[in-house]
Design a protein around this motif. Structure first.
Motif, mmCIF file in Angstrom:
data_model
loop_
_atom_site.group_PDB
_atom_site.id
_atom_site.type_symbol
_atom_site.label_atom_id
_atom_site.label_comp_id
_atom_site.label_asym_id
_atom_site.label_seq_id
_atom_site.Cartn_x
_atom_site.Cartn_y
_atom_site.Cartn_z
ATOM 1 N N VAL A 47 0.835 -1.202 0.000
ATOM 2 C CA VAL A 47 0.000 0.000 0.000
ATOM 3 C C VAL A 47 0.867 1.249 0.000
ATOM 4 N N ILE A 48 1.888 1.260 0.873
ATOM 5 C CA ILE A 48 2.771 2.429 0.945
ATOM 6 C C ILE A 48 3.544 2.589 -0.350
ATOM 7 N N GLY A 49 4.090 1.482 -0.847
ATOM 8 C CA GLY A 49 4.854 1.535 -2.091
ATOM 9 C C GLY A 49 4.034 2.019 -3.264
ATOM 10 N N SER A 50 2.794 1.519 -3.375
ATOM 11 C CA SER A 50 1.957 1.933 -4.500
ATOM 12 C C SER A 50 1.551 3.396 -4.389
ATOM 13 N N ALA A 51 1.509 3.916 -3.160
ATOM 14 C CA ALA A 51 1.177 5.330 -2.983
ATOM 15 C C ALA A 51 2.307 6.230 -3.462
ATOM 16 N N LEU A 52 3.548 5.741 -3.381
ATOM 17 C CA LEU A 52 4.699 6.542 -3.771
ATOM 18 C C LEU A 52 5.056 6.375 -5.242
ATOM 19 N N ILE A 53 4.907 5.172 -5.762
ATOM 20 C CA ILE A 53 5.256 4.910 -7.161
ATOM 21 C C ILE A 53 4.208 5.554 -8.060
ATOM 22 N N PRO A 54 4.628 6.257 -9.118
ATOM 23 C CA PRO A 54 3.684 7.023 -9.938
ATOM 24 C C PRO A 54 2.540 6.207 -10.519
ATOM 25 N N ASN A 55 1.365 6.809 -10.481
ATOM 26 C CA ASN A 55 0.181 6.291 -11.158
ATOM 27 C C ASN A 55 -0.237 7.375 -12.142
ATOM 28 N N TYR A 56 0.178 7.246 -13.395
ATOM 29 C CA TYR A 56 0.029 8.341 -14.342
ATOM 30 C C TYR A 56 -1.411 8.607 -14.766
ATOM 31 N N ALA A 57 -2.317 7.713 -14.406
ATOM 32 C CA ALA A 57 -3.727 7.989 -14.683
ATOM 33 C C ALA A 57 -4.207 9.208 -13.909
ATOM 34 N N LYS A 58 -3.509 9.515 -12.800
ATOM 35 C CA LYS A 58 -3.886 10.666 -11.986
ATOM 36 C C LYS A 58 -3.395 11.993 -12.568
ATOM 37 N N ALA A 59 -2.420 11.929 -13.472
ATOM 38 C CA ALA A 59 -1.673 13.131 -13.841
ATOM 39 C C ALA A 59 -2.305 13.941 -14.975
ATOM 40 N N GLU A 60 -3.332 13.413 -15.614
ATOM 41 C CA GLU A 60 -3.887 14.123 -16.760
ATOM 42 C C GLU A 60 -4.817 15.250 -16.312
ATOM 43 N N GLN A 61 -4.361 16.465 -16.491
ATOM 44 C CA GLN A 61 -5.189 17.639 -16.236
ATOM 45 C C GLN A 61 -5.754 18.204 -17.527
ATOM 46 N N VAL A 62 -5.035 17.986 -18.638
ATOM 47 C CA VAL A 62 -5.484 18.455 -19.956
ATOM 48 C C VAL A 62 -5.485 17.253 -20.893
ATOM 49 N N SER A 63 -6.627 16.921 -21.426
ATOM 50 C CA SER A 63 -6.731 15.767 -22.313
ATOM 51 C C SER A 63 -5.921 15.978 -23.587
ATOM 52 N N PHE A 64 -5.339 14.887 -24.093
ATOM 53 C CA PHE A 64 -4.548 14.989 -25.320
ATOM 54 C C PHE A 64 -5.413 15.355 -26.523
ATOM 55 N N ASN A 65 -6.719 15.124 -26.430
ATOM 56 C CA ASN A 65 -7.600 15.476 -27.551
ATOM 57 C C ASN A 65 -8.430 16.722 -27.271
ATOM 58 N N ASN A 66 -7.964 17.556 -26.334
ATOM 59 C CA ASN A 66 -8.630 18.828 -26.074
ATOM 60 C C ASN A 66 -8.588 19.681 -27.341
ATOM 61 N N PRO A 67 -9.719 20.204 -27.803
ATOM 62 C CA PRO A 67 -9.734 20.957 -29.065
ATOM 63 C C PRO A 67 -8.958 22.276 -29.019
ATOM 64 N N ALA A 68 -8.585 22.737 -27.827
ATOM 65 C CA ALA A 68 -7.855 24.004 -27.716
ATOM 66 C C ALA A 68 -6.362 23.850 -28.002
ATOM 67 N N ILE A 69 -5.913 22.599 -28.185
ATOM 68 C CA ILE A 69 -4.500 22.352 -28.468
ATOM 69 C C ILE A 69 -4.358 21.323 -29.580
ATOM 70 N N LYS A 70 -3.175 21.281 -30.157
ATOM 71 C CA LYS A 70 -2.843 20.248 -31.136
ATOM 72 C C LYS A 70 -1.472 19.698 -30.792
ATOM 73 N N ALA A 71 -1.381 18.391 -30.601
ATOM 74 C CA ALA A 71 -0.125 17.757 -30.210
ATOM 75 C C ALA A 71 0.367 16.839 -31.320
ATOM 76 N N THR A 72 1.654 16.938 -31.624
ATOM 77 C CA THR A 72 2.298 16.079 -32.617
ATOM 78 C C THR A 72 3.665 15.645 -32.081
ATOM 79 N N TYR A 73 4.262 14.687 -32.745
ATOM 80 C CA TYR A 73 5.627 14.273 -32.412
ATOM 81 C C TYR A 73 6.562 14.785 -33.495
#
Length: 299
Positions: A47-73
């Protein structure tokens, strides 16, 4: 109802051990073994380890398909580095216009271009900046999808060539047809170091540098820093904070323009909202200061 992770009070030793683990000083097994030695009623090492190790599902504040931005590689040349670099390029789409926009280079931690850093780039685009987040792991195929492997991959690369890749990325972004001549950089942990490095190696091109809990460039380069810099530190980040007093002396001797903030009781990585090191109040304040800083110096 709150989960155990949300109500968990983590001892400082666990944060310190995670910092060692995240920087490759100890392996995952050693980290979890140490966590298991803690006596916390009703809470397992898992439980403690999982709380410290990153869970990137929590990190999205701006969706990659938000129409106000365009993302490319995008790719860029890096003659002194690995030959070619690549990264995540995010452009505001609203309001629609063809005028060049100020740019910010976003530099990841010591494990490649993970989802949290890509989200930071999208957050900057939402504020009216073109953001480019290079991936140090591009020569090896890019961020592999997990931090342990990403950390090992980054350590396998030549450090000097990685640094040259980020220098080349900054120059490429500054010369891009979509950007103005105003260039900023923000980085976290290893990226904080790169932010300090770019402020030293490209003082005439970097108009605003924001290292989050980053160590300074080498002593022979520090004297070239002119600023402006905005530096963020967590009070409980002993490893990084130990480097600040001497660096500050150099900045003062240079008459460099800088502002430093230390966030009370905050950990290393306090801006990263994918782990329990995240401090929402401090992260929000540091981010607002960062956006204001870029607005002042880049727009």
């Amino acid at each position: 109802m709150k989960t155990n992770e949300e109500t968990l009070t983590i001892p400082q030793e666990a944060f310190d051990w995670y910092d060692e683990y995240a920087h490759g000083d100890i392996d995952r097994r050693t980290f979890l073994t140490r966590i298991a030695s803690l006596s916390i009623a009703g809470l397992s090492a898992g439980v403690i380890g999982s709380a410290l190790i990153p869970n990137y599902a929590k990190a999205e504040q701006v969706s990659f398909n938000n129409p106000a931005i365009k993302a490319t590689y995008e790719e860029f040349p890096s003659a002194q580095g690995h030959g070619t670099g690549g990264g995540y390029f995010v452009v505001p789409t609203t309001p629609a216009n063809d005028k060049p926009m100020p740019a910010v280079l976003v530099v990841h931690e010591n494990r490649g271009l993970n989802p949290y850093i890509k989200d930071v780039a999208r957050r900057l685009a939402m504020q009216g900046f073109i953001a480019f987040a290079p991936d140090a792991l591009f020569p090896l195929g890019g961020y592999p999808g997990n931090d342990d492997e990403g950390r090992a991959m980054q350590r396998s690369l030549d450090r000097d060539k990685i640094e040259q890749d980020f220098i080349a990325a900054a120059q490429w972004l500054n010369a891009h047809k979509m950007t103005t001549d105003k260039l900023g950089v923000v980085g976290f942990c290893f990226g904080g170091y790169i932010s300090n490095l770019l402020a030293a190696t490209l003082p005439s091109k970097i108009d605003a540098a924001v290292p989050f809990y980053g160590t300074p460039a080498s002593s022979e380069l520090q004297g070239k820093v002119k600023g402006p810099l905005l530096l963020h530190f967590g009070e409980n980040d002993k490893r990084v904070n130990a480097t600040w007093p001497e660096y500050e002396k150099v900045l003062k001797a240079n008459n460099a323009q800088y502002t430093a903030h230390v966030y009370s009781k905050a950990q290393h990585g306090f801006h990263n909202d994918s782990t329990s090191r995240y401090s929402p109040k401090d992260a929000e304040l540091a981010w607002q200061r960062t956006v204001d800083f870029f607005n002042t110096h880049l727009k």
